[in-house]
Design a protein around this motif. Structure first.
Motif, PDB file in Angstrom:
ATOM      1  N   GLY A 168       0.860  -1.171   0.000  1.00 33.61           N
ATOM      2  CA  GLY A 168       0.000   0.000   0.000  1.00 33.61           C
ATOM      3  C   GLY A 168       0.897   1.221   0.000  1.00 33.61           C
ATOM      4  O   GLY A 168       1.883   1.279   0.744  1.00 33.61           O
ATOM      5  N   LEU A 169       0.594   2.199  -0.843  1.00 34.17           N
ATOM      6  CA  LEU A 169       1.425   3.400  -0.956  1.00 34.17           C
ATOM      7  C   LEU A 169       0.558   4.633  -0.788  1.00 34.17           C
ATOM      8  O   LEU A 169      -0.486   4.760  -1.434  1.00 34.17           O
ATOM      9  N   MET A 170       0.994   5.550   0.086  1.00 37.29           N
ATOM     10  CA  MET A 170       0.280   6.787   0.343  1.00 37.29           C
ATOM     11  C   MET A 170       1.188   7.952  -0.040  1.00 37.29           C
ATOM     12  O   MET A 170       2.364   7.967   0.328  1.00 37.29           O
ATOM     13  N   LEU A 171       0.641   8.930  -0.783  1.00 37.61           N
ATOM     14  CA  LEU A 171       1.422  10.073  -1.250  1.00 37.61           C
ATOM     15  C   LEU A 171       0.770  11.384  -0.822  1.00 37.61           C
ATOM     16  O   LEU A 171      -0.465  11.497  -0.819  1.00 37.61           O
ATOM     17  N   ASP A 172       1.605  12.357  -0.500  1.00 36.61           N
ATOM     18  CA  ASP A 172       1.124  13.711  -0.204  1.00 36.61           C
ATOM     19  C   ASP A 172       2.143  14.706  -0.756  1.00 36.61           C
ATOM     20  O   ASP A 172       3.350  14.562  -0.557  1.00 36.61           O
ATOM     21  N   PHE A 173       1.654  15.733  -1.467  1.00 35.48           N
ATOM     22  CA  PHE A 173       2.519  16.691  -2.162  1.00 35.48           C
ATOM     23  C   PHE A 173       2.605  18.040  -1.456  1.00 35.48           C
ATOM     24  O   PHE A 173       3.056  19.015  -2.051  1.00 35.48           O
ATOM     25  N   SER A 174       2.164  18.135  -0.199  1.00 31.19           N
ATOM     26  CA  SER A 174       2.011  19.453   0.412  1.00 31.19           C
ATOM     27  C   SER A 174       3.264  19.980   1.106  1.00 31.19           C
ATOM     28  O   SER A 174       3.285  21.120   1.543  1.00 31.19           O
ATOM     29  N   GLY A 175       4.323  19.177   1.208  1.00 31.72           N
ATOM     30  CA  GLY A 175       5.509  19.619   1.931  1.00 31.72           C
ATOM     31  C   GLY A 175       6.585  20.167   1.016  1.00 31.72           C
ATOM     32  O   GLY A 175       6.334  20.606  -0.109  1.00 31.72           O
ATOM     33  N   ILE A 176       7.821  20.103   1.511  1.00 37.66           N
ATOM     34  CA  ILE A 176       8.952  20.583   0.716  1.00 37.66           C
ATOM     35  C   ILE A 176       9.460  19.499  -0.230  1.00 37.66           C
ATOM     36  O   ILE A 176      10.348  19.738  -1.050  1.00 37.66           O
ATOM     37  N   GLU A 177       8.944  18.314  -0.093  1.00 38.84           N
ATOM     38  CA  GLU A 177       9.178  17.212  -1.016  1.00 38.84           C
ATOM     39  C   GLU A 177       7.971  16.290  -0.930  1.00 38.84           C
ATOM     40  O   GLU A 177       7.088  16.485  -0.098  1.00 38.84           O
ATOM     41  N   VAL A 178       7.901  15.295  -1.779  1.00 34.93           N
ATOM     42  CA  VAL A 178       6.776  14.363  -1.744  1.00 34.93           C
ATOM     43  C   VAL A 178       6.889  13.525  -0.475  1.00 34.93           C
ATOM     44  O   VAL A 178       7.920  12.903  -0.215  1.00 34.93           O
ATOM     45  N   ARG A 179       5.845  13.555   0.302  1.00 33.57           N
ATOM     46  CA  ARG A 179       5.786  12.723   1.509  1.00 33.57           C
ATOM     47  C   ARG A 179       5.134  11.400   1.136  1.00 33.57           C
ATOM     48  O   ARG A 179       4.115  11.380   0.459  1.00 33.57           O
ATOM     49  N   HIS A 180       5.726  10.278   1.567  1.00 24.58           N
ATOM     50  CA  HIS A 180       5.116   8.994   1.251  1.00 24.58           C
ATOM     51  C   HIS A 180       5.165   8.051   2.447  1.00 24.58           C
ATOM     52  O   HIS A 180       5.985   8.213   3.353  1.00 24.58           O
ATOM     53  N   ARG A 181       4.266   7.106   2.423  1.00 23.10           N
ATOM     54  CA  ARG A 181       4.243   6.029   3.427  1.00 23.10           C
ATOM     55  C   ARG A 181       4.020   4.727   2.673  1.00 23.10           C
ATOM     56  O   ARG A 181       3.057   4.590   1.922  1.00 23.10           O
TER      57      ARG A 181
END
Length: 294
Positions: A136-149
């Motif tokens: 399972g991959l979670m992505l978020d683009f709101s920081g200074i780089e792509v945040r993922h889990r």
């Protein structure tokens, strides 16, 4: 010949630095490369999208560009696949992750999260289990780089537990023993049929179907009135809690490290407001099943 000068005493070796490596916002150490090639390609697409747009733009811009690149990447993609989980021929829950890639990675996009919440992680993990995805991959683009889990494969098979073992140590009165037995049987049927690895919402759905099939009276997330010192504070729902046969209560937990003391206190308070004498905590962990009578 003059004797050789004595060697200086050997300095003790410095202990290795046991501190963990600094982590990326997504929870992986710097330099870690996931072995799954689909995950590698997805992370590269996300990184390229972020570099192309730069930081600080509205989330929907990143999502649109990322999705366009994902669809053009050659990766087999299903958008919003609908997975229906049934128990005893009735629908217990429905899973709709953002994407299913190559049938091996469930992908969810998030908006402006400081940190992925336990609920978000459980939702992705549940869809990952249902679709039998390796990751399972979670992505978020709101920081200074792509945040993922990145979630590793999870959801072990349900352990072999006799109902007598769960009943041991129960706090029910003699006249409620049959109700407690029926509750334990329902928990074991659900666990044996579907295993571990789903979230609380899914197990509540499975138990609703099971209780209805067994004609057990229940209430899901009941509402109670709260008052203190003569002040009526209002009404509130009791999340992830079910009353059973108007005799006791079941608190459902999932995907945690274990049953915490705070949850025991929470169930005791709920029993007081519900005016019920006994309760049971059932924890469907990723690797084991636990229970606690209250």
């Amino acid at each position: 010949m003059p004797e050789p000068a004595p060697r200086p005493p050997r300095q003790p070796s410095r202990p290795r630095d046991a501190r963990p490596q600094p982590k990326r916002p997504g929870g992986r150490p710097h330099g870690h490369v996931p072995e799954n090639p689909v995950v590698q390609k997805l992370l590269a697409l996300a990184s390229d999208t972020f570099l192309a747009l730069g930081a600080g733009l509205p989330q929907e811009y990143y999502h649109k560009v990322f999705i366009a690149r994902l669809n053009a990447s050659g990766i087999s993609v299903q958008t919003k696949p609908r997975g229906v989980l049934k128990h005893r021929d009735k629908v217990a829950d429905v899973f709709t992750p953002d994407f299913l890639c190559e049938h091996s990675v469930v992908l969810d996009l998030h908006t402006a999260v400081t940190e992925f919440s336990a609920a978000q992680i459980s939702t992705t993990a549940s869809a990952q289990k249902f679709f039998s995805a390796a990751h399972g991959l979670m992505l978020d683009f709101s920081g200074i780089e792509v945040r993922h889990r990145l979630l590793a494969p999870g959801g072990a098979s349900f352990p072999t537990i006799p109902q007598e073992e769960i009943l041991r140590g129960n706090t029910v009165e003699k006249h409620d023993e049959l109700r407690a037995l029926m509750l334990c049987r329902s928990l074991l049927r659900v666990g044996r049929a579907h295993g571990l690895g789903f979230c609380e919402r899914t197990y509540r759905g499975l138990l609703r179907v099971e209780f209805e099939a067994e004609m057990l009276d229940y209430e899901d997330e009941p509402t109670v009135s709260v008052a203190c010192d003569g002040l009526a504070l209002g009404e509130t729902k009791l999340p992830n809690l079910m009353t059973i046969q108007r005799s006791g209560a079941l608190l459902i937990l999932a995907e945690q490290d274990g049953i915490r003391a705070s949850e025991k206190l929470r169930l005791r308070a709920a029993l007081r407001y519900l005016k019920l004498p006994w309760g049971l905590i059932a924890h469907f962990g990723r690797r084991r099943f636990e229970w606690q009578w209250v």
